[in-house]
Design an enzyme around this catalytic site. Sequence first.
Site, PDB file in Angstrom:
ATOM      1  N   ASN A 140      51.500  20.947  42.660  1.00 54.43           N
ATOM      2  CA  ASN A 140      51.320  19.841  43.591  1.00 54.43           C
ATOM      3  C   ASN A 140      51.383  18.469  42.923  1.00 54.43           C
ATOM      4  O   ASN A 140      51.703  17.479  43.551  1.00 54.43           O
ATOM      5  CB  ASN A 140      49.997  19.988  44.351  1.00 54.43           C
ATOM      6  CG  ASN A 140      48.843  20.400  43.474  1.00 54.43           C
ATOM      7  OD1 ASN A 140      48.916  21.411  42.773  1.00 54.43           O
ATOM      8  ND2 ASN A 140      47.773  19.628  43.493  1.00 54.43           N
ATOM      9  N   GLY A 147      45.946  26.646  53.404  1.00 53.70           N
ATOM     10  CA  GLY A 147      46.210  27.128  52.057  1.00 53.70           C
ATOM     11  C   GLY A 147      44.963  27.637  51.348  1.00 53.70           C
ATOM     12  O   GLY A 147      44.977  28.689  50.695  1.00 53.70           O
ATOM     13  N   THR A 148      43.881  26.906  51.462  1.00 51.26           N
ATOM     14  CA  THR A 148      42.661  27.283  50.743  1.00 51.26           C
ATOM     15  C   THR A 148      42.174  28.652  51.202  1.00 51.26           C
ATOM     16  O   THR A 148      41.852  29.525  50.379  1.00 51.26           O
ATOM     17  CB  THR A 148      41.562  26.214  50.962  1.00 51.26           C
ATOM     18  OG1 THR A 148      42.096  24.948  50.547  1.00 51.26           O
ATOM     19  CG2 THR A 148      40.311  26.531  50.187  1.00 51.26           C
ATOM     20  N   GLN A 200      52.966  24.108  48.214  1.00 45.95           N
ATOM     21  CA  GLN A 200      53.856  22.959  48.003  1.00 45.95           C
ATOM     22  C   GLN A 200      55.330  23.340  48.054  1.00 45.95           C
ATOM     23  O   GLN A 200      56.182  22.461  48.045  1.00 45.95           O
ATOM     24  CB  GLN A 200      53.550  22.295  46.651  1.00 45.95           C
ATOM     25  CG  GLN A 200      52.216  21.594  46.600  1.00 45.95           C
ATOM     26  CD  GLN A 200      52.132  20.362  47.501  1.00 45.95           C
ATOM     27  OE1 GLN A 200      53.138  19.836  47.968  1.00 45.95           O
ATOM     28  NE2 GLN A 200      50.911  19.902  47.755  1.00 45.95           N
ATOM     29  N   CYS A 221      43.250  15.835  46.238  1.00 45.73           N
ATOM     30  CA  CYS A 221      41.971  16.527  46.271  1.00 45.73           C
ATOM     31  C   CYS A 221      41.068  16.095  45.111  1.00 45.73           C
ATOM     32  O   CYS A 221      39.861  16.259  45.191  1.00 45.73           O
ATOM     33  CB  CYS A 221      42.182  18.031  46.209  1.00 45.73           C
ATOM     34  SG  CYS A 221      43.250  18.607  47.504  1.00 45.73           S
TER      35      CYS A 221
HETATM   36  N1  PLP Z   1      47.367  24.823  47.119  1.00 47.92           N
HETATM   37  C1  PLP Z   1      48.113  23.755  46.801  1.00 47.92           C
HETATM   38  C2  PLP Z   1      49.135  23.855  45.727  1.00 47.92           C
HETATM   39  C3  PLP Z   1      47.917  22.536  47.476  1.00 47.92           C
HETATM   40  O1  PLP Z   1      48.637  21.473  47.147  1.00 47.92           O
HETATM   41  C4  PLP Z   1      46.927  22.467  48.495  1.00 47.92           C
HETATM   42  C5  PLP Z   1      46.637  21.199  49.184  1.00 47.92           C
HETATM   43  O2  PLP Z   1      46.695  20.131  48.620  1.00 47.92           O
HETATM   44  C6  PLP Z   1      46.199  23.634  48.794  1.00 47.92           C
HETATM   45  C7  PLP Z   1      46.444  24.783  48.086  1.00 47.92           C
HETATM   46  C8  PLP Z   1      45.156  23.638  49.868  1.00 47.92           C
HETATM   47  O3  PLP Z   1      45.760  23.749  51.128  1.00 47.92           O
HETATM   48  P1  PLP Z   1      44.967  23.374  52.469  1.00 47.92           P
HETATM   49  O4  PLP Z   1      44.823  21.889  52.449  1.00 47.92           O
HETATM   50  O5  PLP Z   1      45.845  23.838  53.581  1.00 47.92           O
HETATM   51  O6  PLP Z   1      43.678  24.115  52.417  1.00 47.92           O
END
Ligand code: PLP
Length: 388
Positions: free
Chosen positions: A152, A72-73, A180, A326
């Site tokens: 989230n 996601g990031t 999410q 996080c």
């Molecule tokens: N965006 C949202 C809404 C998330 O909840 C998260 C992870 O908690 C991320 C992005 C980041 O995703 P990733 O852990 O795959 O980098």
Amino acid sequence: MRSIYLDNNATTRVDPEVVEAMLPFFTDQFGNPSSTHAFGSPVGVAVRKARRQLQALIGAEFDDEIAFTSGGTESDNAAILSALEVMPDRTEIVTSAVEHPAVLSLCAHLEKARGVKVHRIPVDRHGRLDLEAYGTALTHRVAIVSIMWANNETGTIFPVAMLAEMAKKIGALFHTDAVQAVGKVPMDLQSTAIDMLSLSGHKFHGPKGVGALYLRRGVPFSSLIKGGHQERDRRAGTENTPGIVGLGKAAELALKFMDDENIRLKSLRDRLEKGVLQRVPDSFVTGDRLERLPNTANIAFQHVEGEGVLLLLNRSGIACSSASACTSGSLEPSHVLRAMDIPHAVAHATIRFSFSRDSCDEDVDRVLEVITGIVEKLRDGSRSRPRG
Ligand code: PLP
């Protein structure tokens, strides 16, 4: 005592069927999917299958609209940075005040390092987006709108299809962080004006470190990671083939179970909320009660520290979260709850319970069995503590 895991918005257990699908790609099927020989081509076929499995889950029109990433990031960063590059005459970003740090930290960095103007659209006390402020921020200076599909922490769902239509009218690209939401709510991207969407495998029983960016055909894009020609020049680097195969399998399973699971999860979540609110005075649910994910309950327990509740739940074998995973570890209350104008002391006292298809009725029973005692104990402790 059986351990109970109610922190599925942080991450989910990899489904055994996903593990099974991945295993051959660590052993016999180790070839490079770009190679045309007998070792590479079956792996290339497996990567294409995963693309189609994701296409089906999100309702994309074409399978080549999916580019695999590390999660996601990376997808969030790739979408936003690309938009600024492909639209150099537009220098503004519209986002919300409650995005994940994967979007908000990047925006803060761009503001500081490159002088990009960032509009952070506020939310009301239920976490709903201020549509008037959104409309006002949309001008021809905006390169990209990045608004999450579902939050989230609270599970609140934003009306992304409508927001994308509005962004289209001013010629801005529309990206949604759907990390999410994917695998939890039905999606039909081809019927929307959404240009880009981020998703991540580990939120729906797939492996960690793999995700995807949906890129509507025809949307201009400049890849974040430069190098080889993998992923049609949209993401360089040899593909994480076991991860991609696992992501595809997780997508297939999420789609298969979604309708039944959504009904079941909603009933588990509602029973938990009702039970807690009945048992614990001065507790309430945060976020929009109607437009939200079926699996998420965010409950504030006034007059206690969320960290204390978390600790005692953990001692009773129950894992959940006091903010987003996080940010936990820092004592700052969550930016999401602050944006909702929830008082500081209450924002500190909020616990997120998030379910998945591994969750069951006994998990809810167990929380209801222990929660009153835990909150009472902490409230008694804080009343008897000398002030001063
Ligand atoms: N965006 C949202 C809404 C998330 O909840 C998260 C992870 O908690 C991320 C992005 C980041 O995703 P990733 O852990 O795959 O980098």
